[in-house]
Scaffold this motif. Structure first.
Motif, short mmCIF file in Angstrom:
data_model
loop_
_atom_site.label_atom_id
_atom_site.label_comp_id
_atom_site.label_asym_id
_atom_site.label_seq_id
_atom_site.Cartn_x
_atom_site.Cartn_y
_atom_site.Cartn_z
N LEU A 34 0.83 -1.20 0.00
CA LEU A 34 0.00 0.00 0.00
C LEU A 34 0.87 1.25 0.00
N ALA A 35 1.96 1.23 0.77
CA ALA A 35 2.87 2.39 0.79
C ALA A 35 3.50 2.62 -0.57
N LEU A 36 3.85 1.55 -1.27
CA LEU A 36 4.38 1.70 -2.64
C LEU A 36 3.35 2.37 -3.54
N TRP A 37 2.10 1.98 -3.41
CA TRP A 37 1.04 2.57 -4.23
C TRP A 37 0.87 4.06 -3.91
N VAL A 38 0.89 4.41 -2.62
CA VAL A 38 0.71 5.81 -2.23
C VAL A 38 1.86 6.67 -2.76
N TRP A 39 3.08 6.17 -2.65
CA TRP A 39 4.22 6.91 -3.15
C TRP A 39 4.10 7.12 -4.66
N ARG A 217 13.02 7.61 -4.03
CA ARG A 217 14.07 6.63 -4.30
C ARG A 217 14.45 5.87 -3.03
N ASN A 218 14.63 6.58 -1.93
CA ASN A 218 15.04 5.92 -0.69
C ASN A 218 13.99 4.95 -0.19
N GLU A 219 12.73 5.35 -0.27
CA GLU A 219 11.66 4.49 0.22
C GLU A 219 11.43 3.30 -0.70
N MET A 220 11.65 3.46 -1.99
CA MET A 220 11.45 2.33 -2.89
C MET A 220 12.40 1.19 -2.54
N HIS A 221 13.66 1.50 -2.28
CA HIS A 221 14.64 0.46 -1.95
C HIS A 221 14.23 -0.28 -0.68
N ARG A 222 13.66 0.43 0.26
CA ARG A 222 13.27 -0.21 1.52
C ARG A 222 11.95 -0.97 1.40
N LEU A 223 10.97 -0.35 0.77
CA LEU A 223 9.63 -0.93 0.73
C LEU A 223 9.56 -2.16 -0.18
N VAL A 224 10.34 -2.19 -1.26
CA VAL A 224 10.28 -3.37 -2.12
C VAL A 224 10.82 -4.60 -1.39
#
Length: 311
Positions: A34-39, A217-224
């Motif tokens: 869900l966080a990936l979708w919101v970002w 970018r920073n959150e994508m590396h963590r959330l994936v």
């Protein structure tokens, strides 16, 4: 004409506020998908604001663009946008935003080209370390086992994706732990996380001063990674997935006092061993719908004069 300026202001406000709101959210680690979708929705809203502002500025500055953009629109709609009164800043704004769009596309192309070059290099290394035997087909196998003293595994995305795993990982991870590792890497491939990483890296590299792109970018590396952990844990259990993660990384010093590039691994293990409560289905649905509406806002703002004229 103030509409392009209003769209730019809306985009700037979204770029500043969205990272702060998401940083304060207590549910991102609980619901990484869900966080990936919101970002993605937040970033899409910023880009859409810029694209709409560029289009309206160009339509204000040049008759040729205006004729193409508003060709099917009634005269009353064209008059509502006051496009005939050219502003001195319209052409400069349109050119600047067009250059920004071209730069973004160039950064994305550069990121994709670099990723493909890295994949070609890794495939060449695979052929050296794991050469084809006489009579073996050159068709890509989905699994490649390499001799190696360090436990490691990674997914090599391409038209024919491969899972590469070292013999040390096979010796250390047994049974369901190995299955969890494979499920984690397959989760990355199925969700096409590589494209999320490419897009976020391109935007952050092209516009390092824009906070929403750097945070994206920073959150994508963590959330994936969290999303792939959840995919594996749903199939093989959280304890099994955590043990596989520990077994794969314990020789790299990530669990020591000194920070390392894999410093997020202990947090991932702790999250798997002490899973937070998931959001209710109703709240997940509300957040999904609210995020989907964010990119719609600039479209509605751009259509307001036309809708008022028609109404």
């Amino acid at each position: 004409m103030m509409l392009p300026a209003a769209l730019l202001l809306l985009g700037a406000l979204t770029a500043v506020v969205a990272p702060r709101l998401l940083a304060r959210a207590d549910w991102a680690d609980r619901e990484p998908v869900l966080a990936l979708w919101v970002w993605q929705c937040a970033v899409a809203a910023v880009l859409l604001c810029c694209a709409l502002s560029m289009t309206l500025s160009a339509a204000t500055a040049w008759q040729a663009v205006r004729g193409h953009v508003f060709a099917p629109a009634p005269n009353v709609v064209v008059e509502a946008y006051t496009l005939g009164t050219a502003e001195p800043w319209a052409a400069a704004t349109a050119v600047a935003l067009a250059c920004g769009g071209a730069w973004s596309a160039a950064m994305l192309v550069r990121e994709v080209v670099r990723a493909r070059a890295r994949r070609r290099l890794r495939r060449a290394e695979l052929l050296v370390r794991a050469p084809l035997l006489p009579g073996e087909e050159a068709a890509d196998s989905r699994l490649v086992v390499l001799e190696g003293e360090r436990p490691d595994a990674w997914w090599l995305p391409s038209a024919a994706p491969r899972l590469v795993i070292t013999t040390a990982a096979l010796r250390r991870l047994k049974g369901r732990q190995l299955d969890a590792l494979v499920a984690h890497e397959e989760g990355h491939a199925q969700a096409r996380h590589d494209w999320l990483l490419h897009c976020s890296a391109a935007l952050a590299g092209g516009f390092p001063q824009v906070p929403v792109f750097a945070a994206f970018r920073n959150e994508m590396h963590r959330l994936v990674e969290l999303a792939a952990d959840d995919m594996a844990s749903r199939r093989f259990g959280r304890l099994t997935t955590a043990l596989a993660l520990v077994g794969l990384n314990e020789d790299r010093g990530v669990f020591g006092p000194c920070p390392t590039p894999q410093a997020h691994v202990p947090q991932r293990v702790h999250r798997l061993l002490a899973p937070p409560d998931r959001l209710t289905a109703a709240r997940r649905l509300r957040l999904t719908a609210a995020a989907a509406l964010v990119p719609v806002v600039p479209v509605l703002v751009a259509f307001v004069p036309g809708l008022r004229a028609l109404g």
